[in-house]
Design a protein around this motif. Structure first.
Motif, mmCIF file in Angstrom:
data_model
loop_
_atom_site.group_PDB
_atom_site.id
_atom_site.type_symbol
_atom_site.label_atom_id
_atom_site.label_comp_id
_atom_site.label_asym_id
_atom_site.label_seq_id
_atom_site.Cartn_x
_atom_site.Cartn_y
_atom_site.Cartn_z
ATOM 1 N N SER A 127 76.078 143.921 62.449
ATOM 2 C CA SER A 127 76.395 144.490 63.763
ATOM 3 C C SER A 127 76.750 145.966 63.655
ATOM 4 C CB SER A 127 77.566 143.754 64.402
ATOM 5 O OG SER A 127 77.244 142.422 64.645
ATOM 6 N N LEU A 128 77.565 146.304 62.670
ATOM 7 C CA LEU A 128 77.947 147.707 62.483
ATOM 8 C C LEU A 128 76.732 148.568 62.136
ATOM 9 C CD1 LEU A 128 81.317 147.314 60.551
ATOM 10 C CD2 LEU A 128 80.992 148.006 62.932
ATOM 11 N N ARG A 129 75.857 148.050 61.279
ATOM 12 C CA ARG A 129 74.641 148.795 60.918
ATOM 13 C C ARG A 129 73.761 149.026 62.147
ATOM 14 N NH1 ARG A 129 71.753 152.554 58.728
ATOM 15 N NH2 ARG A 129 69.583 151.988 58.527
ATOM 16 N N LEU A 130 73.531 147.994 62.927
ATOM 17 C CA LEU A 130 72.703 148.129 64.119
ATOM 18 C C LEU A 130 73.360 149.038 65.154
ATOM 19 C CD1 LEU A 130 71.362 144.495 64.449
ATOM 20 C CD2 LEU A 130 70.174 146.504 63.565
ATOM 21 N N PHE A 131 74.682 149.030 65.224
ATOM 22 C CA PHE A 131 75.393 149.938 66.123
ATOM 23 C C PHE A 131 75.159 151.386 65.710
ATOM 24 C CE2 PHE A 131 79.250 152.371 67.152
ATOM 25 C CZ PHE A 131 79.189 152.301 68.533
ATOM 26 N N VAL A 132 75.266 151.657 64.412
ATOM 27 C CA VAL A 132 75.032 153.015 63.909
ATOM 28 C C VAL A 132 73.594 153.445 64.183
ATOM 29 C CG1 VAL A 132 74.872 154.393 61.796
ATOM 30 C CG2 VAL A 132 76.866 152.951 62.177
ATOM 31 N N VAL A 133 72.643 152.551 63.965
ATOM 32 C CA VAL A 133 71.238 152.867 64.222
ATOM 33 C C VAL A 133 71.017 153.155 65.704
ATOM 34 C CG1 VAL A 133 68.907 151.870 64.260
ATOM 35 C CG2 VAL A 133 70.319 151.647 62.224
ATOM 36 N N SER A 134 71.693 152.424 66.566
ATOM 37 C CA SER A 134 71.483 152.599 68.000
ATOM 38 C C SER A 134 72.030 153.922 68.518
ATOM 39 C CB SER A 134 72.089 151.450 68.783
ATOM 40 O OG SER A 134 73.496 151.510 68.760
ATOM 41 N N ILE A 135 73.101 154.445 67.925
ATOM 42 C CA ILE A 135 73.659 155.702 68.421
ATOM 43 C C ILE A 135 73.162 156.913 67.653
ATOM 44 C CG2 ILE A 135 75.736 154.637 69.345
ATOM 45 C CD1 ILE A 135 77.251 155.757 66.918
ATOM 46 N N ARG A 136 72.572 156.686 66.499
ATOM 47 C CA ARG A 136 72.056 157.803 65.710
ATOM 48 C C ARG A 136 70.802 158.334 66.377
ATOM 49 N NH1 ARG A 136 70.325 156.064 60.140
ATOM 50 N NH2 ARG A 136 68.525 155.413 61.327
#
Length: 187
Positions: free
Chosen positions: A66-75
């Motif tokens: 979840s944290l990885r996908l969150f970072v990908v989504s805001i990057r």
């Protein structure tokens, strides 16, 4: 490679969340009895503590995904080109920085005696900052050429884009010799 890994993670994450959601819906609606669930867990592992550890481990893995996908989504995606955004009464206008650079190069190339042009555009609150790098030919006045280039670039970019140009900086990288032409004499 990273995009493929991110897509795989997203796929696995979606499957895990879908399965967990289905189990939660069925359990919340009374589809499973508590005694039956305990028997299934005991038959499956033989030890309730091992199941707890497995659930905690799976939860930690899902949290990390979840944290990885969150970072990908805001990057911000590196492939998307930066743009200048304007809002008008009819909607939004997005002009890529590359487009403004090409407009600046086209305008600068109209200046007589310059060649091998390059442009860089910076966007700021005051407007556009444009840096033109050029080689000049021959023996013309560098300050006069530079001022003409600044004026032409500023006017053309403002006219074409509607965005104010805060400054146009000109960097003359070198002076090149214009090729001399010899006329042949026929006798």
């Amino acid at each position: 490679m990273i995009k493929v890994l991110d897509r795989l993670l997203l796929f696995l994450y979606s499957l895990a969340i879908a399965a967990a959601s289905i189990v939660a819906i069925v359990a919340a609606s009374g589809g499973f009895s508590e005694k039956w669930l305990m028997e299934v867990v005991a038959d499956f592992t033989g030890d309730v503590r091992a199941v707890q550890a497995s659930v905690i481990g799976a939860a930690i893995v899902l949290l990390l995904i979840s944290l990885r996908l969150f970072v990908v989504s805001i990057r911000r995606d590196g492939n998307s080109s930066p743009s200048i955004n304007q809002r008008t009464e009819h909607g939004d206008i997005r002009i890529s920085v590359e487009t403004v650079e090409n407009l600046a190069l086209k305008a600068a190339s109209r200046t007589r005696g310059v060649k091998d042009l390059r442009a860089r555009v910076r966007v700021s609150e005051a407007g556009l900052g444009i840096l033109i790098r050029a080689f000049v030919e021959g023996e013309g006045s560098i300050p006069a050429m530079s001022e003409e280039m600044q004026r032409t670039v500023s006017q053309q970019v403002e006219e074409a884009t509607g965005i104010p140009v805060a400054e146009v900086s000109v960097f003359i990288a070198n002076v090149t010799q214009a090729p001399t032409t010899f006329k042949s004499r026929v006798e």
